[in-house]
Design an enzyme around this catalytic site. Structure first.
Site, mmCIF file in Angstrom:
data_model
loop_
_atom_site.group_PDB
_atom_site.id
_atom_site.type_symbol
_atom_site.label_atom_id
_atom_site.label_comp_id
_atom_site.label_asym_id
_atom_site.label_seq_id
_atom_site.Cartn_x
_atom_site.Cartn_y
_atom_site.Cartn_z
ATOM 1 N N LYS A 20 0.736 -1.276 -0.145
ATOM 2 C CA LYS A 20 -0.026 0.060 -0.149
ATOM 3 C C LYS A 20 0.991 1.254 -0.092
ATOM 4 O O LYS A 20 1.887 1.323 0.511
ATOM 5 C CB LYS A 20 -0.866 0.021 1.199
ATOM 6 C CG LYS A 20 -2.048 0.688 1.122
ATOM 7 C CD LYS A 20 -3.305 -0.062 0.283
ATOM 8 C CE LYS A 20 -4.560 0.540 0.069
ATOM 9 N NZ LYS A 20 -5.587 -0.196 -0.497
HETATM 10 P P1 NAD Z 1 -12.797 7.395 -3.360
HETATM 11 O O1 NAD Z 1 -11.753 8.522 -2.927
HETATM 12 O O2 NAD Z 1 -13.077 7.429 -4.949
HETATM 13 O O3 NAD Z 1 -14.130 7.732 -2.612
HETATM 14 C C1 NAD Z 1 -13.991 7.915 -0.995
HETATM 15 C C2 NAD Z 1 -15.597 8.444 -0.684
HETATM 16 O O4 NAD Z 1 -15.638 8.458 0.630
HETATM 17 C C3 NAD Z 1 -15.791 9.853 -1.292
HETATM 18 O O5 NAD Z 1 -17.129 10.010 -1.685
HETATM 19 C C4 NAD Z 1 -15.620 10.860 -0.077
HETATM 20 O O6 NAD Z 1 -16.193 11.990 -0.042
HETATM 21 C C5 NAD Z 1 -16.068 9.871 1.102
HETATM 22 N N1 NAD Z 1 -15.706 10.135 2.434
HETATM 23 C C6 NAD Z 1 -14.624 10.482 2.836
HETATM 24 N N2 NAD Z 1 -14.535 10.968 4.302
HETATM 25 C C7 NAD Z 1 -15.936 10.484 4.580
HETATM 26 C C8 NAD Z 1 -16.575 10.740 5.662
HETATM 27 N N3 NAD Z 1 -16.300 11.218 6.831
HETATM 28 N N4 NAD Z 1 -17.809 10.305 5.976
HETATM 29 C C9 NAD Z 1 -18.409 9.926 4.609
HETATM 30 N N5 NAD Z 1 -17.992 9.617 3.627
HETATM 31 C C10 NAD Z 1 -16.436 10.106 3.539
HETATM 32 O O7 NAD Z 1 -12.176 6.139 -2.651
HETATM 33 P P2 NAD Z 1 -12.552 4.728 -3.028
HETATM 34 O O8 NAD Z 1 -11.344 4.221 -4.269
HETATM 35 O O9 NAD Z 1 -13.859 4.660 -3.492
HETATM 36 O O10 NAD Z 1 -12.137 3.838 -1.625
HETATM 37 C C11 NAD Z 1 -13.277 3.850 -0.790
HETATM 38 C C12 NAD Z 1 -12.746 2.656 0.242
HETATM 39 O O11 NAD Z 1 -12.502 1.444 -0.606
HETATM 40 C C13 NAD Z 1 -11.240 2.813 0.745
HETATM 41 O O12 NAD Z 1 -11.218 2.057 2.063
HETATM 42 C C14 NAD Z 1 -10.323 1.936 -0.047
HETATM 43 O O13 NAD Z 1 -9.310 1.423 0.762
HETATM 44 C C15 NAD Z 1 -11.522 0.876 -0.308
HETATM 45 N N6 NAD Z 1 -10.774 0.000 -1.610
HETATM 46 C C16 NAD Z 1 -10.852 0.629 -2.596
HETATM 47 C C17 NAD Z 1 -10.502 0.019 -3.828
HETATM 48 C C18 NAD Z 1 -10.485 0.584 -5.223
HETATM 49 O O14 NAD Z 1 -10.513 -0.234 -6.093
HETATM 50 N N7 NAD Z 1 -10.529 1.834 -5.512
HETATM 51 C C19 NAD Z 1 -10.131 -1.576 -3.719
HETATM 52 C C20 NAD Z 1 -10.450 -2.115 -2.345
HETATM 53 C C21 NAD Z 1 -10.824 -1.237 -1.350
#
Ligand code: NAD
Length: 408
Positions: A97
């Site tokens: 990561k």
């Molecule tokens: P992203 O940045 O695209 O989206 C994150 C979202 O969370 C945004 O809508 C943001 O406004 C919201 N957010 C931030 N702080 C917040 C809060 N305090 N309350 C409510 N909403 C809040 O990120 P992502 O890629 O969608 O990742 C989201 C989660 O999924 C993370 O934990 C990441 O590690 C996990 N994840 C992502 C992937 C991927 O392929 N992108 C894969 C596995 C796991």
């Protein structure tokens, strides 16, 4: 949280003490300074991190996060979870990561590009298609991956598509990668609903986070015939018992960046959103949002952990005593992203590309197998579903280390 989970799983596995620290501790941790000249001429140093957890089963694989709260400890925990996730779903990877402590929404596009390229420049000695392969995570996207690939390729002198995944399709990205994590979350949730006798056409879903994962999950839930009644992001939470118009919400965020000002649903707080009565609750934003304050109060049948580490260990203990909530643990629930990243890497290495239909069918196959093996492990060891998933992943990494032996 990650270390305590590991210790619990290693105890269940009665892991040899000689192996424990080797399996637990990261192989390599990097902290770098990334100086960037802002548009106003000021020079700011951003702190960047990358942790490669183990290289025993192949290159390391893991996302890159741009968020103000990123630090070495968080990145190390996320790298460890990636190791168990990759092993659980049978990918030839160790976990990694990375992250930069920055709010990307406060940077202009050119500042973001300079920061992304500088971070990759600092990482060049430590990454490569056979060493460590990055992908998007919170705060990063396809464009950031394109800059990363371009920076690395310029250094090598030819296009190296397999250096990152989650790239745009036009430069070696995979069909189906953008939606893979959210789609996988919705697919597994539907599968567990079937086990519980919940009909998709009658099911309600609440999603925290409306970024890549949350919004793609919302689209997939809708396509599976389910009603999404609550969504949220950093600006607040929105509820409509008749179902939220996801397409309209996406149009709103495309224009305004966040859901702020969204008028087609009732405005509630993020805390209230998590306690809404629903069939599936999907935390898809930050860590530790299901905690000792709300674990006893959440009212879902299925807790689908789309985010990494959304449930604290103490909340987990509370939930394990509640037989009305089925938890799909993060390392299984959100594994669709790394599975299709693996497909992208394989396609890049062979310069041959599959259709979206082929990618999604292969994804379903891997998810079905991982779910089935998790359920079998749960029954065999008489443990929670999280412990079943963790012990499967951790055991595979430990076995690989044991068989390869200890290099003198
Ligand atoms: P992203 O940045 O695209 O989206 C994150 C979202 O969370 C945004 O809508 C943001 O406004 C919201 N957010 C931030 N702080 C917040 C809060 N305090 N309350 C409510 N909403 C809040 O990120 P992502 O890629 O969608 O990742 C989201 C989660 O999924 C993370 O934990 C990441 O590690 C996990 N994840 C992502 C992937 C991927 O392929 N992108 C894969 C596995 C796991």
């Amino acid at each position: 949280m990650a270390c305590k989970q590991f210790d619990r799983a290693a105890n269940i596995l009665q892991m040899d003490t000689k192996l424990r620290q080797r399996v637990k501790l990261p192989k390599r941790c990097m902290a770098v300074s990334c100086p960037v000249q802002l548009d106003n001429g000021e020079v700011v140093i951003y702190e960047g991190f990358r942790v490669q957890h183990h290289l025993t089963m192949g290159p390391t694989k893991g996302g890159l996060r741009f968020h103000p709260k990123v630090d070495l400890g968080e990145v190390a925990a996320l790298a460890m979870w990636m190791s168990w996730k990759c092993a659980l779903v049978g990918l030839p990877y160790g976990g990694a990561k990375g992250g930069i402590s920055v709010d990307p929404q406060k940077l202009s596009l050119s500042e973001l590009e300079h920061l992304s390229r500088r971070y990759m420049q600092e990482m060049i000695p430590f990454v490569g298609p056979n060493t460590d392969v990055m992908a998007p995570d919170m705060g990063t996207n396809e464009q950031v991956m394109a800059w990363m690939m371009d920076t690395y390729s310029n250094h090598i002198g030819s296009s190296v598509h397999a250096i990152v995944t989650g790239k745009p399709v036009g430069i070696g990205g995979s069909q189906g990668r953008r939606e893979a994590t959210g789609h996988g979350v919705a697919y597994l949730t539907k599968s567990y609903m079937k086990d519980l006798g919940i009909k998709p056409s009658e099911a309600t879903v609440v999603i925290q986070g409306f970024g890549n994962v949350g919004s793609e999950a919302a689209i997939a839930f809708n396509n599976f015939g389910m009603k999404v009644i609550g969504i949220s992001d950093v600006s607040g939470a929105y509820y409509n018992k008749n179902g939220i118009d996801i397409k309209a919400a996406l149009q709103h965020t495309a224009k305004n960046l966040t859901l702020e000002g969204w008028k087609e649903a009732e405005s509630i707080t993020n805390a209230e959103l998590l306690e809404l009565k629903c069939d599936a609750l999907v935390p898809a934003a930050l860590e530790q949002v299901i905690n000792k304050e709300n674990a006893a109060k959440i009212q879902c049948r299925i807790l689908a952990e789309a985010a990494n580490g959304p449930t604290t260990n103490s909340a987990d203990t509370t939930l394990s005593k509640r037989d009305d909530v089925t938890t799909i643990p993060d390392i299984l629930c959100n594994s669709g992203g790394v599975i299709v990243s693996y497909f992208e890497w394989v396609q890049d290495l062979q310069s041959t590309f599959w259709t979206r239909e082929e990618v999604i069918q292969k994804l379903y196959k891997v998810l079905d197998r991982a779910k089935q093996q998790t359920e079998e492990q749960k029954t065999k060891l008489k443990v929670s579903r999280r412990e079943a998933a963790l012990t499967l992943g951790i055991h595979r990494v430990a076995e690989a280390k044991r068989i390869r032996g200890l290099f003198p």
